[in-house]
Design an enzyme around this catalytic site. Structure first.
Site, PDB file in Angstrom:
ATOM      1  N   LYS A 116       0.651  -0.494   0.200  1.00  0.00           N
ATOM      2  CA  LYS A 116       0.099  -0.378  -0.246  1.00  0.00           C
ATOM      3  C   LYS A 116       0.835   1.622  -0.050  1.00  0.00           C
ATOM      4  O   LYS A 116       0.419   2.443  -0.553  1.00  0.00           O
ATOM      5  CB  LYS A 116      -0.730  -0.110   1.031  1.00  0.00           C
ATOM      6  CG  LYS A 116      -1.840  -0.996   1.082  1.00  0.00           C
ATOM      7  CD  LYS A 116      -2.566  -1.131   2.418  1.00  0.00           C
ATOM      8  CE  LYS A 116      -3.501  -1.675   3.037  1.00  0.00           C
ATOM      9  NZ  LYS A 116      -4.868  -2.421   2.250  1.00  0.00           N
ATOM     10  N   HIS A 234     -13.960  -4.187   8.485  1.00  0.00           N
ATOM     11  CA  HIS A 234     -13.600  -3.795   7.294  1.00  0.00           C
ATOM     12  C   HIS A 234     -13.700  -4.853   6.117  1.00  0.00           C
ATOM     13  O   HIS A 234     -13.098  -5.235   4.496  1.00  0.00           O
ATOM     14  CB  HIS A 234     -11.729  -3.736   7.168  1.00  0.00           C
ATOM     15  CG  HIS A 234     -11.645  -3.105   8.292  1.00  0.00           C
ATOM     16  ND1 HIS A 234     -12.251  -1.093   8.387  1.00  0.00           N
ATOM     17  CD2 HIS A 234     -11.065  -2.671   9.349  1.00  0.00           C
ATOM     18  CE1 HIS A 234     -11.392  -0.453   9.169  1.00  0.00           C
ATOM     19  NE2 HIS A 234     -11.426  -1.243  10.434  1.00  0.00           N
ATOM     20  N   GLU A 292      -6.650   1.773  -2.870  1.00  0.00           N
ATOM     21  CA  GLU A 292      -5.667   0.688  -2.599  1.00  0.00           C
ATOM     22  C   GLU A 292      -5.860   0.182  -3.879  1.00  0.00           C
ATOM     23  O   GLU A 292      -6.805   0.223  -4.078  1.00  0.00           O
ATOM     24  CB  GLU A 292      -5.881  -0.610  -2.098  1.00  0.00           C
ATOM     25  CG  GLU A 292      -6.659  -1.546  -2.074  1.00  0.00           C
ATOM     26  CD  GLU A 292      -6.692  -2.639  -0.530  1.00  0.00           C
ATOM     27  OE1 GLU A 292      -5.480  -3.313  -0.984  1.00  0.00           O
ATOM     28  OE2 GLU A 292      -7.367  -3.412  -0.882  1.00  0.00           O
ATOM     29  N   ASN A 294      -6.847  -3.278  -6.137  1.00  0.00           N
ATOM     30  CA  ASN A 294      -6.714  -4.767  -6.792  1.00  0.00           C
ATOM     31  C   ASN A 294      -6.999  -5.540  -7.471  1.00  0.00           C
ATOM     32  O   ASN A 294      -7.405  -5.038  -8.536  1.00  0.00           O
ATOM     33  CB  ASN A 294      -7.673  -5.430  -5.380  1.00  0.00           C
ATOM     34  CG  ASN A 294      -7.981  -5.081  -4.470  1.00  0.00           C
ATOM     35  OD1 ASN A 294      -7.333  -5.282  -3.558  1.00  0.00           O
ATOM     36  ND2 ASN A 294      -9.590  -4.624  -4.057  1.00  0.00           N
ATOM     37  N   ARG A 296      -6.648  -8.074  -9.506  1.00  0.00           N
ATOM     38  CA  ARG A 296      -7.622  -9.004  -9.873  1.00  0.00           C
ATOM     39  C   ARG A 296      -8.903  -8.431 -10.071  1.00  0.00           C
ATOM     40  O   ARG A 296      -9.605  -7.642 -10.053  1.00  0.00           O
ATOM     41  CB  ARG A 296      -7.709 -10.047  -9.250  1.00  0.00           C
ATOM     42  CG  ARG A 296      -8.412  -9.812  -7.874  1.00  0.00           C
ATOM     43  CD  ARG A 296      -8.030 -10.131  -6.831  1.00  0.00           C
ATOM     44  NE  ARG A 296      -7.897  -9.637  -5.400  1.00  0.00           N
ATOM     45  CZ  ARG A 296      -8.858  -8.890  -4.314  1.00  0.00           C
ATOM     46  NH1 ARG A 296      -9.729  -9.020  -5.065  1.00  0.00           N
ATOM     47  NH2 ARG A 296      -8.548  -8.270  -3.493  1.00  0.00           N
TER      48      ARG A 296
HETATM   49  P1  ADP Z   1      -7.700  -4.079   2.821  1.00  0.00           P
HETATM   50  O1  ADP Z   1      -6.422  -4.110   1.749  1.00  0.00           O
HETATM   51  O2  ADP Z   1      -7.743  -4.644   3.961  1.00  0.00           O
HETATM   52  O3  ADP Z   1      -9.557  -4.065   2.012  1.00  0.00           O
HETATM   53  P2  ADP Z   1      -8.335  -0.895   2.173  1.00  0.00           P
HETATM   54  O4  ADP Z   1      -6.933   0.088   2.261  1.00  0.00           O
HETATM   55  O5  ADP Z   1      -9.072  -1.491   1.100  1.00  0.00           O
HETATM   56  O6  ADP Z   1      -8.088  -2.385   3.237  1.00  0.00           O
HETATM   57  O7  ADP Z   1      -9.115  -0.954   3.450  1.00  0.00           O
HETATM   58  C1  ADP Z   1     -10.417  -2.260   4.251  1.00  0.00           C
HETATM   59  C2  ADP Z   1     -11.515  -1.152   4.616  1.00  0.00           C
HETATM   60  O8  ADP Z   1     -11.096  -0.259   5.998  1.00  0.00           O
HETATM   61  C3  ADP Z   1     -11.998  -0.157   3.564  1.00  0.00           C
HETATM   62  O9  ADP Z   1     -13.101  -0.984   2.613  1.00  0.00           O
HETATM   63  C4  ADP Z   1     -12.298   0.950   4.607  1.00  0.00           C
HETATM   64  O10 ADP Z   1     -13.652   0.600   4.932  1.00  0.00           O
HETATM   65  C5  ADP Z   1     -11.633   1.452   6.063  1.00  0.00           C
HETATM   66  N1  ADP Z   1     -10.863   2.127   5.089  1.00  0.00           N
HETATM   67  C6  ADP Z   1      -9.422   2.131   5.132  1.00  0.00           C
HETATM   68  N2  ADP Z   1      -8.732   3.453   4.949  1.00  0.00           N
HETATM   69  C7  ADP Z   1      -9.589   4.511   5.535  1.00  0.00           C
HETATM   70  C8  ADP Z   1      -9.162   5.416   5.886  1.00  0.00           C
HETATM   71  N3  ADP Z   1      -8.605   6.886   5.361  1.00  0.00           N
HETATM   72  N4  ADP Z   1     -10.707   6.228   6.812  1.00  0.00           N
HETATM   73  C9  ADP Z   1     -11.716   5.738   7.322  1.00  0.00           C
HETATM   74  N5  ADP Z   1     -11.562   4.479   6.951  1.00  0.00           N
HETATM   75  C10 ADP Z   1     -10.814   3.874   6.115  1.00  0.00           C
HETATM   76 MG    MG Z   2      -9.183  -3.362   0.436  1.00  0.00          MG
END
Ligand code: ADP
Ligand code: MG
Ligand code: ADP
Length: 646
Positions: A116, A234, A292, A294, A296
């Site tokens: 990330k 999450h 991020e 993904n 795929r």
């Molecule tokens: P993962 O790789 O575990 O999917 P992400 O970075 O995509 O991690 O984040 C997963 C979830 O966490 C998001 O869908 C959101 O709900 C929450 N999230 C991530 N970053 C933030 C942020 N900066 N502020 C608020 N919620 C967040």
């Molecule tokens: Mg994610």
């Protein structure tokens, strides 16, 4: 186009890929583990190759064995699905080295988005907005705490190698930062073998909106957005497209940011660019930030297919076999609204505990798309994600689609395992969700009302009685003698540990009066339709192996009464830490002789993609450690023993 491909996956996504392959005349090769020898994806494929043991590390993660299988069966390409090897750049390189085509992006593109922190640096360069924060190398706790102060609380700590919501901690106050960092790093180290974390501004009222992109290696288009804000820990629960409240201007800005991200890494194939969005007071073109990418096909891709009419797997196969992007941006448009609900074998009231079991009965309504990797009779095993199916609906408007989702879930029938069906249905009736005003905190805030455990009403219990008395038709074998006009019959059965006794009077082979305690119901069947007290219902009674399930808006299960099988409750033993479910011991933190406090984390069990911390039930001293890292354990296995209290 390919003549033959191998699908390096299992479950619903393997089946999903095979469906499109078959439609395009592409032959398919399945791979399978011991546990999956009789699985649906094996049955669907033209050929199938056994690749090893049930644990993913012995089969679906064995890139070398899978490539060998592809070579031996003459497959030209490998589709990775999602999870397993799908985002493993080394695997992509090995596939190419073997002279095969990886149906997905290049190893370089996957690497660019793999961590990330690096991905964010790249996105800043490409001009894509990212969440303010620190994503540098320095991992000194004091330095990171100072960065958190600079960003301003609340902040989110994230594992740079994170995925599936693991290694993530929300910190509201500076004094909690140090502890949260240690716990995030610990989780990141066990889950990903990489403890590095980044710090981000926590967006308040956050919505998760992601853009589906598709590239040919140089150029990319986007297929609009999906809203995945309904999350628990999450992880996504219900997804939809388009996002409620989306405007053309914001859609354009997000779509272009997604395309920019894809083109910056020469992306080929289907990908998803995830954004966190400030949901407080309407969507804004300057109110979304890259989280991020993904690299795929995503679990929730069907909602995009439903609103665009595009088969994303077909696009993957066309582009990977050398074809151009099937459509240009101007040819893509949105039609109506779609939802997807993820049906899991899990016990919601018990904290979403993953469940296992053999699905004795499984049925989906005809008017919904159900992507499933299991059939009636199949087993949800402890080795893999406990997803049973994805239920997908499409309607002209959001309101229509949501009502279709509620109906589709009401008409979904599962017996043999607990499921989250009632929880999903409760979500479809949630007012804030219905209004499209959700943020990612909705489920946690309203968990008490959502984690309902529906109790069978007296009508449902009466219907069950007919099942036990073999009077419910269809599934009940004819008892061979006529009961109507004969003296009342009784049925004894068990509902949630309580014995029920019903008195049944048959007026005809299809018409009964059923009395349980104080309540009496008139039940009458015409064909397969049940009338209860004169009103037509959609109830269904299914008899299976001495048990009866009644599907009446929800799935209700009743057991036959066996006087010999009086359960003896074991009583809690606070000295012993047991595995709450079958799984893999990821880490053991306890040593013999060590003093522990109530609530201390003594071990981590990984089961069905999730990690579960096993905590000390009381203060005490560790007497025995009965397991070790890497051990595969059964439910109820003794793991750690504390000394008897003095
Ligand atoms: P993962 O790789 O575990 O999917 P992400 O970075 O995509 O991690 O984040 C997963 C979830 O966490 C998001 O869908 C959101 O709900 C929450 N999230 C991530 N970053 C933030 C942020 N900066 N502020 C608020 N919620 C967040
Ligand atoms: Mg994610
Ligand atoms: P629906 O989706 O048809 O409104 P629900 O999901 O609300 O049904 O079902 C909730 C409860 O109401 C269930 O326990 C079911 O037994 C009962 N129920 C559902 N439909 C009927 C009906 N037509 N008559 C009586 N009870 C019903």
């Amino acid at each position: 186009m390919f003549r033959k491909i191998l699908i390096a996956n299992r479950g619903e996504i393997a089946c999903r890929v095979m469906e499109t392959a078959r439609r395009l005349g592409v032959r398919t090769v399945a791979v399978y583990s011991d546990a999956d020898a009789g699985a649906k994806h094996v049955e669907m494929a033209d050929e199938a190759v056994h690749i090893g043991g049930s644990a993913p590390a012995e089969s679906y993660l064995r890139g070398d064995v899978i490539i060998q299988a592809a070579l031996e069966t003459g497959a030209e390409g490998i589709h990775p699905g999602y999870g397993f090897l799908s985002e493993n750049p080394d695997f992509v390189e090995s596939v190419a080295a073997a002279g095969l085509i990886f149906i997905g992006p290049s190893a370089t593109a996957i690497r660019a988005m793999g961590l990330k922190d690096a991905a964010k640096a790249l996105m800043i360069k490409a001009g894509v907005p990212v969440v303010p924060g620190y994503h540098g190398r320095n991992q000194d706790p004091a330095f990171l705490a100072a960065e958190a102060d600079k960003i301003g609380y609340p902040v989110l700590i994230k594992a740079v190698a994170g995925g599936g919501g693991k290694g993530m901690r929300l910190v509201e106050r500076a004094e909690d930062f140090a502890t949260a960092l240690i716990s995030a790093q610990g989780e990141a180290q066990t889950a990903f073998g990489n403890a590095d974390c980044l710090i981000e501004k926590f967006i308040t009222s956050p919505r998760h909106i992601e853009v589906q992109v598709f590239g040919d290696g140089t150029q990319a288009v986007h297929l609009f957005e999906r809203d995945c804000s309904l999350q628990r820990r999450h992880q996504k629960v219900i997804e939809e497209a388009p996002a409620p409240g989306m405007t053309d201007a914001v859609r354009d800005a997000m779509g272009q940011a997604g395309v920019k991200a894809a083109e910056a890494i020469g992306y080929a194939g289907a990908g998803t660019v995830e954004f966190i969005v400030d949901g407080s007071g309407g969507l804004r073109a300057d109110g979304f930030w890259f989280m991020e990418m993904n690299t795929r096909l995503q679990v929730e891709h069907p909602v995009t297919e439903a609103i665009t009419g595009v088969d994303l797997v077909e696009w993957q196969l066309r582009v990977a076999s050398g074809g151009p992007l099937p459509l240009e941006q101007k040819d893509l448009s949105i039609n109506g609204h779609a939802f997807e609900a993820r049906l899991y074998a899990e016990d919601v009231p018990k904290g979403f505990l993953p469940a296992t079991g053999t699905l004795t009965h499984l049925a989906f309504p005809d008017d919904a798309r159900a992507d499933s990797g299991v059939r009636a009779g199949d087993t949800i095993s402890p080795f893999y994600d406990p997803m049973i199916a994805k239920v997908i609906v499409h309607g002209a408007t959001r309101r229509e689609a949501l009502s279709k989702l509620e109906n589709a879930l009401s008409a979904t029938e599962v017996a043999g395992s607990v499921t989250n069906l009632a929880f999903l249905k409760a979500l479809t009736r949630h007012e804030v969700f219905a209004a499209g005003d959700m943020d990612t905190g909705l489920i946690d805030r309203d968990l008490d009302v959502l984690a309902v455990d529906p109790i069978a009403c007296s009508k449902t219990r009466a219907l069950a009685a007919l099942g036990f008395a073999r009077l419910s038709g269809e599934n009940a074998p004819d008892t061979g003698f006529s009961l109507w006009g004969s003296p009342p019959q009784t049925a004894s059965y068990v509902y949630r540990g309580d014995m029920l006794e019903a008195r049944i009077v048959a007026q005809s082979p299809t018409s009964f009066t059923v009395e349980i305690g104080e309540t009496v119901h008139a039940l009458e069947r015409t064909g397969s339709v049940w009338f209860v007290d004169g009103a037509k219902t959609r109830a269904k009674v299914v008899c299976l192996a001495g048990n009866v399930s009644v599907f009446f808006g929800n799935s209700y299960h009743f057991e036959g009464y066996d006087p010999l099988d009086q359960q003896s409750s074991k009583g809690g033993n606070s000295n012993l830490i047991e595995a709450p479910m079958p799984g893999l011991v990821k880490a053991v933190f306890a040593e013999v002789g060590q003093s522990v406090k109530e609530g201390d984390r003594l071990a981590v069990l990984e089961a069905m993609k999730m990690e579960h911390s096993l905590l000390a039930a009381r203060d005490g001293v560790v007497a025995e450690v009965l397991t070790s890292e890497g051990a595969q354990v059964e439910a109820g296995a003794a793991l750690i023993q504390l000394e008897e209290d003095a």
